[in-house]
Enzyme design. Structure first.
Site, PDB file in Angstrom:
ATOM      1  N   ASN A 156      36.367  43.311  95.546  1.00  0.00           N
ATOM      2  CA  ASN A 156      35.162  43.427  94.715  1.00  0.00           C
ATOM      3  C   ASN A 156      34.164  44.439  95.254  1.00  0.00           C
ATOM      4  O   ASN A 156      33.096  44.625  94.671  1.00  0.00           O
ATOM      5  CB  ASN A 156      34.523  42.052  94.516  1.00  0.00           C
ATOM      6  N   ARG A 162      38.832  43.947  83.915  1.00  0.00           N
ATOM      7  CA  ARG A 162      37.480  43.974  83.343  1.00  0.00           C
ATOM      8  C   ARG A 162      36.546  44.852  84.136  1.00  0.00           C
ATOM      9  O   ARG A 162      35.596  45.408  83.606  1.00  0.00           O
ATOM     10  CB  ARG A 162      36.892  42.559  83.322  1.00  0.00           C
ATOM     11  N   CYS A 164      38.512  36.618  79.235  1.00  0.00           N
ATOM     12  CA  CYS A 164      39.621  36.450  80.182  1.00  0.00           C
ATOM     13  C   CYS A 164      39.759  34.942  80.405  1.00  0.00           C
ATOM     14  O   CYS A 164      39.024  34.140  79.829  1.00  0.00           O
ATOM     15  CB  CYS A 164      39.336  37.191  81.485  1.00  0.00           C
ATOM     16  N   ARG A 195      32.898  36.248  79.336  1.00  0.00           N
ATOM     17  CA  ARG A 195      32.465  37.360  80.209  1.00  0.00           C
ATOM     18  C   ARG A 195      31.923  38.544  79.407  1.00  0.00           C
ATOM     19  O   ARG A 195      32.478  39.646  79.407  1.00  0.00           O
ATOM     20  CB  ARG A 195      33.610  37.762  81.128  1.00  0.00           C
ATOM     21  N   PRO A 196      30.851  38.328  78.668  1.00  0.00           N
ATOM     22  CA  PRO A 196      30.251  39.402  77.878  1.00  0.00           C
ATOM     23  C   PRO A 196      29.680  40.511  78.785  1.00  0.00           C
ATOM     24  O   PRO A 196      29.580  40.338  80.010  1.00  0.00           O
ATOM     25  CB  PRO A 196      29.127  38.688  77.130  1.00  0.00           C
ATOM     26  N   ASP A 210      34.084  32.281  93.456  1.00  0.00           N
ATOM     27  CA  ASP A 210      35.448  32.763  93.725  1.00  0.00           C
ATOM     28  C   ASP A 210      36.168  31.941  94.784  1.00  0.00           C
ATOM     29  O   ASP A 210      37.355  32.159  95.035  1.00  0.00           O
ATOM     30  CB  ASP A 210      35.429  34.232  94.160  1.00  0.00           C
TER      31      ASP A 210
END
Ligand code: EPZ
Length: 420
Positions: free
Chosen positions: A23, A92, A116, A121-122, A304
């Site tokens: 990430n 994404r 997803c 998840r806009p 996460d």
């Protein structure tokens, strides 16, 4: 389609090195669009998502070359400003090319990512911020077309903290005219890593890691060199693997401060955890008590690591309540854990996990990256064999995780089996 076969009942022991952060390298790769020339990154994890990001950069006109875990990205002349659906739907984070493309070229055409497994998840917060910076946004046949000539600095206040939104605005603002303030900014370590690289390129970013980030736009940026921070989620996953198998596992090349909430929760649950400058070690423990967790933006408990911690709680003493506050559907691992014998009931964004489960190996299916990690963890302690399907989810975010577990003593192997 790759599968994994795991024999349960093994205790993991030993030392394991953490790879660079998925990430962090993803926004770093898109930040290369901001400056012409040769960018160099070290400690880069070899992951499916990194390959997807590099494929998108190539489609935009960049080129790249690997040397071990070092990566060079050359972004001289961009030949496109379009991110196609086939890449965006798989990853994404491709939406993170929008800010740099707007800043570098004044326009971007990016496929709407779609939802997803873990939620819709806009990207509304990203787009609203770009509009405040002078961009016009059009939604045409599934693509977001943004143009901003020029992009102007603005005061952005995010209604909710968004990691990607913060990163996208940072990358747009560094070349915008004037100054930008981001309030209610995300504070994740990956935000700090991105700010460090932007400033190495000549940007002026102040306050990364706090809730208010100030950026003064500059005319031009130059490529630089950067070492990717260690992956705190992988570090936490490996630590939990040691804990759940009652082993003695030392995780190296990590940053204990980045996983302090997990370390705190492991200690609250009864584990002895030692930490040094760049290592964390969990010690053998025969039983541990259930503890509650509530996920939150950094420095809270990371969403996460929620699935992985839930795996640990399935075999704790007592009942644990796990509240997921970041994503609306991040319990996809629950039905698979229940099939292995876990006793979990869902009530909205809460999962009630009864401990002392007798876990049995079973054929299970990965649904998303972190859910897959939870299945690997429970299969390490289940009785018998577990066959895990769709392990491509695991490969998106963990570099060579089967080898890392194997080297710690797990009976784990990857099966290259025909497409299902
Ligand atoms: C990043 O996703 C991470 N991905 C995720 O990691 C992580 O779970 C998430 O941050 C939260 O920490 C990368 O960094 C590549 P958000 P991101 O924007 O940026 C809502 C993993 O497993 N939201 O912080 O997409 C959103 O729906 C992945 O490695 C809006 O409503 O997350 C969510 O509920 C999974 N509108 C919440 O905010 C927006 O415009 C937080 O999302 C943007 C977000």
């Amino acid at each position: 389609m790759d599968r994994m076969l795991i024999d349960g009942g093994v205790t993991l022991n030993g030392k394991v090195k953490v790879s660079g952060a998925k990430n962090s390298i993803l926004p770093l790769l898109f930040s290369t669009l901001l400056a012409k020339g040769k960018h160099r990154f070290t400690n880069v994890p070899k992951l499916a998502d990194v390959d997807s990001a590099l494929k998108l950069l190539q489609e935009l006109g960049a080129s790249y070359s690997w040397e071990g875990n070092s990566l060079e990205v050359v972004t001289n002349d961009l030949t496109s400003n379009e991110a196609h659906y086939d890449i965006v739907r798989k990853m994404r984070a491709s939406i993170l090319c929008m800010g740099p493309l707007l800043a570098r070229t004044g326009s971007a055409s990016v496929s709407l990512p779609g939802g997803c497994a873990i939620g819709s998840r806009p990207i509304d917060l990203h787009l609203e911020a770009f509009q405040e910076m002078g961009a016009s946004i059009e939604n045409k046949s599934g693509y977001i077309i943004a143009t901003a000539k020029p992009l102007k600095g603005a005061n952005i206040l995010f209604d909710i903290t968004t990691v990607g939104g913060t990163e996208n605005v940072m990358m747009a603002a560094v070349l915008a005219e004037g100054s930008t303030t981001i309030e209610n900014a995300a504070k994740e370590p990956e935000i700090i890593d991105l700010a460090e690289y932007l400033n190495k390129m000549g940007a002026n970013v102040v306050g990364a890691g706090t809730g208010v980030i100030s950026i003064t736009g500059v005319k031009e940026l130059k490529p630089a060199t950067h070492e990717v921070v260690p992956d705190r989620i992988e570090a936490g996953t490996l630590l939990i693997a040691g804990a759940i198998t009652g082993g003695d596992v030392e995780v190296l090349d990590c940053r204990p401060k980045d996983i302090e909430t997990l370390i705190h929760k492991l200690r609250e649950s009864g584990f002895k955890v030692d930490e040094g400058e760049d290592w964390v070690r969990v010690f053998p423990n025969k039983s541990w008590k259930a503890v509650d967790i509530t996920t939150a933006a950094h420095p809270g408990f990371p969403t996460d690591l929620q699935a992985q911690f839930m795996a640990l709680m399935t075999v704790a003493q007592g009942t644990s309540v796990i509240s997921e506050t970041i994503f609306e559907n991040r319990f996809m691992h629950v039905p698979e854990l229940v099939r292995m014998g876990a006793q979990i009931s869902l009530d909205g964004n809460k999962a009630v996990v009864e401990g002392n489960s007798i876990l049995e190996g079973a054929p299970v299916m990965c649904t998303d990256l972190r859910a897959s990690a939870a299945l690997v963890l429970t299969s390490l302690v289940a009785n018998g064999k577990t066959r895990i399907q769709r392990v491509y989810h695991v490969d998106r975010g963990y570099e060579g995780i089967d080898k890392k577990f194997f080297d710690l003593g797990a009976k784990i192997k990857r099966l290259n089996e025909p497409m299902e």
